[in-house]
Structures are given as C-alpha cells and as structure tokens.
Design an enzyme around this catalytic site. Structure first.
Site, PDB file in Angstrom:
ATOM      1  N   HIS A 222     -35.662 -11.792 -20.436  1.00 37.73           N
ATOM      2  CA  HIS A 222     -35.759 -10.330 -20.575  1.00 37.73           C
ATOM      3  C   HIS A 222     -36.924 -10.047 -21.534  1.00 37.73           C
ATOM      4  O   HIS A 222     -38.053 -10.468 -21.271  1.00 37.73           O
ATOM      5  CB  HIS A 222     -34.397  -9.808 -21.055  1.00 37.73           C
ATOM      6  CG  HIS A 222     -34.182  -8.324 -21.004  1.00 37.73           C
ATOM      7  ND1 HIS A 222     -35.032  -7.444 -20.386  1.00 37.73           N
ATOM      8  CD2 HIS A 222     -33.175  -7.548 -21.520  1.00 37.73           C
ATOM      9  CE1 HIS A 222     -34.560  -6.200 -20.506  1.00 37.73           C
ATOM     10  NE2 HIS A 222     -33.439  -6.235 -21.196  1.00 37.73           N
ATOM     11  N   HIS A 261     -39.440 -10.049 -11.105  1.00 42.20           N
ATOM     12  CA  HIS A 261     -38.591  -8.954 -11.583  1.00 42.20           C
ATOM     13  C   HIS A 261     -37.320  -8.873 -10.752  1.00 42.20           C
ATOM     14  O   HIS A 261     -37.337  -9.149  -9.556  1.00 42.20           O
ATOM     15  CB  HIS A 261     -39.331  -7.614 -11.528  1.00 42.20           C
ATOM     16  CG  HIS A 261     -38.706  -6.599 -12.422  1.00 42.20           C
ATOM     17  ND1 HIS A 261     -37.671  -5.790 -12.009  1.00 42.20           N
ATOM     18  CD2 HIS A 261     -38.932  -6.304 -13.725  1.00 42.20           C
ATOM     19  CE1 HIS A 261     -37.298  -5.039 -13.027  1.00 42.20           C
ATOM     20  NE2 HIS A 261     -38.039  -5.330 -14.077  1.00 42.20           N
ATOM     21  N   ASP A 312     -44.327  -7.524 -19.132  1.00 40.67           N
ATOM     22  CA  ASP A 312     -44.554  -8.365 -20.305  1.00 40.67           C
ATOM     23  C   ASP A 312     -45.860  -9.148 -20.290  1.00 40.67           C
ATOM     24  O   ASP A 312     -46.393  -9.481 -21.346  1.00 40.67           O
ATOM     25  CB  ASP A 312     -43.397  -9.370 -20.459  1.00 40.67           C
ATOM     26  CG  ASP A 312     -42.160  -8.711 -21.064  1.00 40.67           C
ATOM     27  OD1 ASP A 312     -42.331  -7.740 -21.819  1.00 40.67           O
ATOM     28  OD2 ASP A 312     -41.039  -9.164 -20.764  1.00 40.67           O
TER      29      ASP A 312
HETATM   30  C1  LIG Z   1     -39.330  -6.409 -19.393  1.00 35.13           C
HETATM   31  C2  LIG Z   1     -38.574  -7.430 -18.669  1.00 35.13           C
HETATM   32  O1  LIG Z   1     -37.514  -7.804 -19.055  1.00 35.13           O
HETATM   33  S1  LIG Z   1     -39.255  -7.965 -17.225  1.00 35.13           S
HETATM   34  C3  LIG Z   1     -38.585  -9.579 -16.983  1.00 35.13           C
HETATM   35  C4  LIG Z   1     -39.114 -10.535 -17.994  1.00 35.13           C
HETATM   36  N1  LIG Z   1     -38.697 -11.914 -17.670  1.00 35.13           N
HETATM   37  C5  LIG Z   1     -39.555 -12.843 -17.286  1.00 35.13           C
HETATM   38  O2  LIG Z   1     -40.748 -12.637 -17.153  1.00 35.13           O
HETATM   39  C6  LIG Z   1     -38.971 -14.209 -17.059  1.00 35.13           C
HETATM   40  C7  LIG Z   1     -39.499 -14.845 -15.790  1.00 35.13           C
HETATM   41  N2  LIG Z   1     -38.937 -14.220 -14.612  1.00 35.13           N
HETATM   42  C8  LIG Z   1     -37.687 -14.503 -14.193  1.00 35.13           C
HETATM   43  O3  LIG Z   1     -37.007 -15.378 -14.745  1.00 35.13           O
HETATM   44  C9  LIG Z   1     -37.120 -13.726 -13.023  1.00 35.13           C
HETATM   45  O4  LIG Z   1     -38.167 -13.286 -12.187  1.00 35.13           O
HETATM   46  C10 LIG Z   1     -36.272 -12.533 -13.467  1.00 35.13           C
HETATM   47  C11 LIG Z   1     -35.210 -12.975 -14.468  1.00 35.13           C
HETATM   48  C12 LIG Z   1     -37.143 -11.474 -14.129  1.00 35.13           C
HETATM   49  C13 LIG Z   1     -35.616 -11.930 -12.252  1.00 35.13           C
HETATM   50  O5  LIG Z   1     -34.728 -12.881 -11.743  1.00 35.13           O
HETATM   51  P1  LIG Z   1     -34.176 -12.808 -10.233  1.00 35.13           P
HETATM   52  O6  LIG Z   1     -33.869 -11.402  -9.872  1.00 35.13           O
HETATM   53  O7  LIG Z   1     -33.070 -13.793 -10.148  1.00 35.13           O
HETATM   54  O8  LIG Z   1     -35.445 -13.300  -9.409  1.00 35.13           O
HETATM   55  P2  LIG Z   1     -35.659 -13.381  -7.832  1.00 35.13           P
HETATM   56  O9  LIG Z   1     -34.375 -13.148  -7.102  1.00 35.13           O
HETATM   57  O10 LIG Z   1     -36.808 -12.531  -7.487  1.00 35.13           O
HETATM   58  O11 LIG Z   1     -36.085 -14.899  -7.648  1.00 35.13           O
HETATM   59  C14 LIG Z   1     -36.498 -15.343  -6.385  1.00 35.13           C
HETATM   60  C15 LIG Z   1     -37.032 -16.745  -6.502  1.00 35.13           C
HETATM   61  O12 LIG Z   1     -38.247 -16.741  -7.226  1.00 35.13           O
HETATM   62  C16 LIG Z   1     -38.167 -17.605  -8.334  1.00 35.13           C
HETATM   63  N3  LIG Z   1     -38.795 -16.979  -9.463  1.00 35.13           N
HETATM   64  C17 LIG Z   1     -38.571 -15.710  -9.896  1.00 35.13           C
HETATM   65  N4  LIG Z   1     -39.309 -15.487 -10.991  1.00 35.13           N
HETATM   66  C18 LIG Z   1     -40.009 -16.623 -11.224  1.00 35.13           C
HETATM   67  C19 LIG Z   1     -40.932 -16.996 -12.221  1.00 35.13           C
HETATM   68  N5  LIG Z   1     -41.284 -16.145 -13.190  1.00 35.13           N
HETATM   69  N6  LIG Z   1     -41.464 -18.235 -12.176  1.00 35.13           N
HETATM   70  C20 LIG Z   1     -41.124 -19.093 -11.211  1.00 35.13           C
HETATM   71  N7  LIG Z   1     -40.234 -18.792 -10.228  1.00 35.13           N
HETATM   72  C21 LIG Z   1     -39.674 -17.576 -10.248  1.00 35.13           C
HETATM   73  C22 LIG Z   1     -36.674 -17.746  -8.596  1.00 35.13           C
HETATM   74  O13 LIG Z   1     -36.385 -18.961  -9.276  1.00 35.13           O
HETATM   75  C23 LIG Z   1     -36.113 -17.710  -7.218  1.00 35.13           C
HETATM   76  O14 LIG Z   1     -36.263 -18.983  -6.614  1.00 35.13           O
HETATM   77  P3  LIG Z   1     -35.060 -19.635  -5.784  1.00 35.13           P
HETATM   78  O15 LIG Z   1     -34.770 -18.639  -4.694  1.00 35.13           O
HETATM   79  O16 LIG Z   1     -35.637 -20.931  -5.356  1.00 35.13           O
HETATM   80  O17 LIG Z   1     -33.942 -19.750  -6.790  1.00 35.13           O
HETATM   81  O1  LIG Z   2     -35.270  -3.884 -15.571  1.00 37.68           O
HETATM   82  C1  LIG Z   2     -35.172  -5.071 -15.910  1.00 37.68           C
HETATM   83  O2  LIG Z   2     -34.371  -5.883 -15.394  1.00 37.68           O
HETATM   84  C2  LIG Z   2     -36.038  -5.624 -16.976  1.00 37.68           C
HETATM   85  C3  LIG Z   2     -37.175  -4.735 -17.347  1.00 37.68           C
HETATM   86  O3  LIG Z   2     -38.206  -4.714 -16.717  1.00 37.68           O
HETATM   87  C4  LIG Z   2     -37.007  -3.854 -18.489  1.00 37.68           C
HETATM   88  O4  LIG Z   2     -35.919  -3.787 -19.065  1.00 37.68           O
HETATM   89  O5  LIG Z   2     -37.987  -3.178 -18.868  1.00 37.68           O
END
Ligand SMILES: CC(=O)SCCNC(=O)CCNC(=O)[C@H](O)C(C)(C)COP(=O)(O)OP(=O)(O)OC[C@H]1O[C@@H](n2cnc3c(N)ncnc32)[C@H](O)[C@@H]1OP(=O)(O)O
Ligand SMILES: O=C([O-])CC(=O)C(=O)O
Length: 375
Positions: A222, A261, A312
C-alpha cells in the site's frame, strides 16, 4: 463498483462493502474524482487546503472560507509538551511510520475525542499536527535540534518542507508538495481507509481509527510502495541498467513496487500528474538520472507485463529531487490521506452498522478435547 478491471477472487476484490459519496476510483476504467471533481482538475486549479476542505466539508471553499480555514490550521501546528517528550524518546532508527502511529495515538491521550460532535475539530488538529509530529521527531533524533513547529507558511506542503530543511522551500518545491498532497488525499475503500471505517463502525474514536489506518498504510503493498520504489531505482545507473535490473527481478518473479493496482486496469490517473512534476524537478535539479531510469522502468513493465505505474512510482523520484529522505515518503502520504480517512470515518458514523463479514470455515471437523495427560 468499477466497470474497469475484472474484479473477483480473494481480498474481497469486486465486492461492494458499502456506499460512499466521497470519491470514485476507476469507474470508467481509469478516472479518479473527489466529490465529483476530477483529480487532474483539482491538481491544476486548486490547492491542497481547498481539496481538504472539499473532502471534509463537502464543497470547495469560498475565498473567505479558505482564508479562515488556513488561519485555523496554522494555529493548530504547535505540539503539546507531553507529545514532544514522547517523540524525543523514540530512537532515530525507528521507522517514521511507527512515529506517526505513536504520535497520533499519543495525541489521542492528550486531546481525546469525547463525543462525535468534536470530530471536525479533531480532524483539523490531526491535519495541522502531522507534519509537525514527523518533523519534530526527525530533526530531534537525526540533528539533535528541537524545532519550533509553529511556522507561518501559508500551506501545509511548504510547512512540511520548511520544518524538514530548516528553510522555506522554493516556489517549485512548494507547488509539487501541494500537488502531491492533493493526489494522495482520498481513494475510496483502499486498505487503510477500510481499516479506518471498520474501526469507526464499532463507534470508536477518531484517533483510534486514524492510528489503525496508519498501520495499514505502512505496508509495502500500500503506501509503503513509494519508499520501496525509491530503493528500487536509487542505484540504477542508466536506462540499460534499469532494464537489466528489472528483467532480473521479473525472471525471479519479484513484485515490482510502484506498479499495478487493485482497481485500475490500465493506468492510475495520478501517475501522469506526478510524472510531469518529477520531470520538471529533474530539469531544475540538473540531474535527470532518476527520472530517466523511472521512465525506462515504466516502459519495460508495460512491454513485459502490461503493468503500469501507480501513484507511488514517480513520487519516489519527485520526493528525492526535493531532498526528502526516503523513509519520510510514506509519512507524507499520512499528512494528506488523513483527510480521506477522517471523511470516511464521519461518513461511516452518519449511517452506521458494525462491519462484520462472515468467513468460510476450512478447519478441522468438530472434535473433543483430549485430557492433557493423554495428548
Ligand atoms: C497508493 C497505493 O497504495 S497504490 C499500490 C501500491 N502498491 C504497490 O505498488 C505494490 C506492488 N503492486 C502490487 O503488489 C499489486 O499490484 C497490488 C497490491 C497493488 C494490487 O494487487 P492485486 O489486485 O492482487 O493485483 P492484480 O490482481 O492486478 O495482479 C495480477 C497479476 O499481476 C501480478 N502483479 C501485480 N502487480 C505486480 C507488480 N507490481 N509486480 C509484479 N507482478 C505484479 C500479480 O502477482 C498477479 O499475478 P498472478 O495472477 O500470477 O498472481
Ligand atoms: O486504492 C488502493 O487500493 C490503493 C491506492 O491507490 C490508494 O489508497 O491511494
């Protein structure tokens, strides 16, 4: 619910957990609105204080309302002596998000919310005090200085930079901080906001709701992703190096922080905005390496995985260009998101039922306790 990304499976994905009038996330697949206003429009035509007022009080302020609001917030920047003493006891090596969590909780001891009629006062206090809390601790623990947190800076972003660096920021830096705070202010039922709403649904107090939300925001999946993104790009020498490092990580199936996301399908609307400011900062800085490697990462991730930068990723280079230590990146998110959290707490309280979902039991079948001597 979003009409964009296909939403199903674990993590409550795709299940509506309630109603909100505060924001829409990805409704047409990519957009973000706060109370009906596009975040891009707000980033170009409003300040963070106007946006905080919009989120918390329902409408954009008039000039007179804004002036009064800013004067009020400025008057709430000082910290009680007992809180300063607690901050002074927190070691320098502590993660600053733990400092935010403790700071919020301690303020809840000193200035408790006695009943919900005080919710707006408590929120304004937290909004004004968070930059003071983090900078007071940081400057004391790292530089041995007891700073005066009561600056006369017009805006919260500039106030934060002033406290951190001991001098008023440039116009460009003040502007980027202001836009950054707008971008991070509110995002529907994300993990930290949902944490706050669950806590609010028990009729708990505002400080408890916000303290819990800080704990949820801290994680690298997050808010903590902006710090993790900085750690990823900081040693990349150039575009070719960035591609090599990322390809290696993708081969090892590592998560690349700052990409992907839970709701957006093909872009996060906040990315284009902060990316543009990061480019301007790079130009002003005279060293665009971090910006260039970030652009290379963005291109490679889309080419290889169809994954896009979330809010981010370009915040990492932008904050770094403003000489903000990496470990303070996520606390800045708190200084902004407290608006969204508090507005959600108020919305939950206004139409409350305790949030208590069910679980599918997958454990062992019913059985009898065997006396301890026979186990
Ligand atoms: C402001 C914020 O909070 S924005 C979010 C900040 N977080 C990050 O940047 C952390 C990196 N990103 C992630 O971990 C994820 O994309 C999340 C947590 C943001 C969302 O998670 P989910 O909704 O479960 O992702 P989603 O369903 O799109 O994933 C699809 C596939 O892509 C992969 N994937 C998604 N994000 C990433 C990533 N950043 N790097 C590599 N692989 C990824 C998942 O592992 C998944 O693979 P699988 O089907 O083989 O398991
Ligand atoms: O909506 C989310 O899951 C994470 C995010 O981008 C935020 O909180 O700004």
């Amino acid at each position: 619910m979003s009409e964009g990304k296909k939403l199903s499976g674990a993590g409550l994905r795709g299940q509506s957990a309630g109603e909100t009038a505060l924001s829409t996330v990805g409704v047409s697949g990519s957009g973000l609105t706060y109370r009906g206003y596009d975040v891009k429009d707000l980033g170009e035509n409003a300040t963070f204080e106007e946006v905080a007022y919009l989120i918390l009080y329902g409408e954009l302020p008039t000039q007179a309302q804004l002036d009064a609001y800013k004067t009020k917030l400025k008057g709430l920047r000082g910290l009680p002596q007992a809180l300063k003493e607690v901050l002074e006891r927190i070691p320098a090596e502590t993660h600053p998000m733990d400092v935010m969590r403790t700071g919020c909780s301690m303020l809840g001891n000193l200035e408790a919310e006695h009943n919900f009629s005080e919710q707006s006062e408590i929120t304004d206090r937290l909004l004004a005090a968070f930059p003071s809390i983090i900078c007071y601790w940081y400057r004391f623990s790292h530089d041995g200085v007891r700073i005066d947190t009561e600056t006369d800076d017009d805006q919260i972003g500039a106030h934060f930079l002033h406290l951190l660096h001991g001098k008023a920021p440039s116009e460009l830096h003040a502007k980027v901080m202001d836009v950054s705070l707008i971008l991070y202010a509110e995002h529907e039922f994300n993990a930290s906001t949902f944490t706050a709403r669950v806590c609010a649904s028990t009729l708990s107090d505002m400080h408890s709701c916000v303290t819990g939300a800080i704990g949820s925001l801290r994680g690298p999946l997050h808010g903590g992703a902006n710090e993790a993104a900085m750690e990823l790009i900081q040693d990349m020498k150039d575009e070719a190096d960035a591609r090599d490092i990322l390809m290696g990580k993708l081969e090892r199936k590592d998560k690349i922080m700052g990409f992907g996301h839970a709701i957006y399908r093909d872009s996060d609307p906040r990315n284009a905005i902060i990316k543009e400011w990061s480019e301007k900062l790079a130009a002003a800085n005279g060293d665009d390496r971090l910006y260039r490697v970030s652009v290379a990462c963005e291109a490679l991730m889309w080419e290889q995985k169809k994954l896009f930068c979330n809010a981010d990723f370009f915040h990492a280079s932008a904050y770094h260009y403003m000489d903000i230590p990496t470990k303070l990146f996520t606390p800045i998110f708190v200084c902004s998101r407290v608006t969204g959290w508090a507005a959600h707490v108020m919305e939950q309280r206004s139409n409350n039922r305790i949030i208590r979902p069910s679980a599918d039991y997958v454990g062992v079948a019913p059985r009898k306790v065997v006396p301890i001597a026979n186990r």
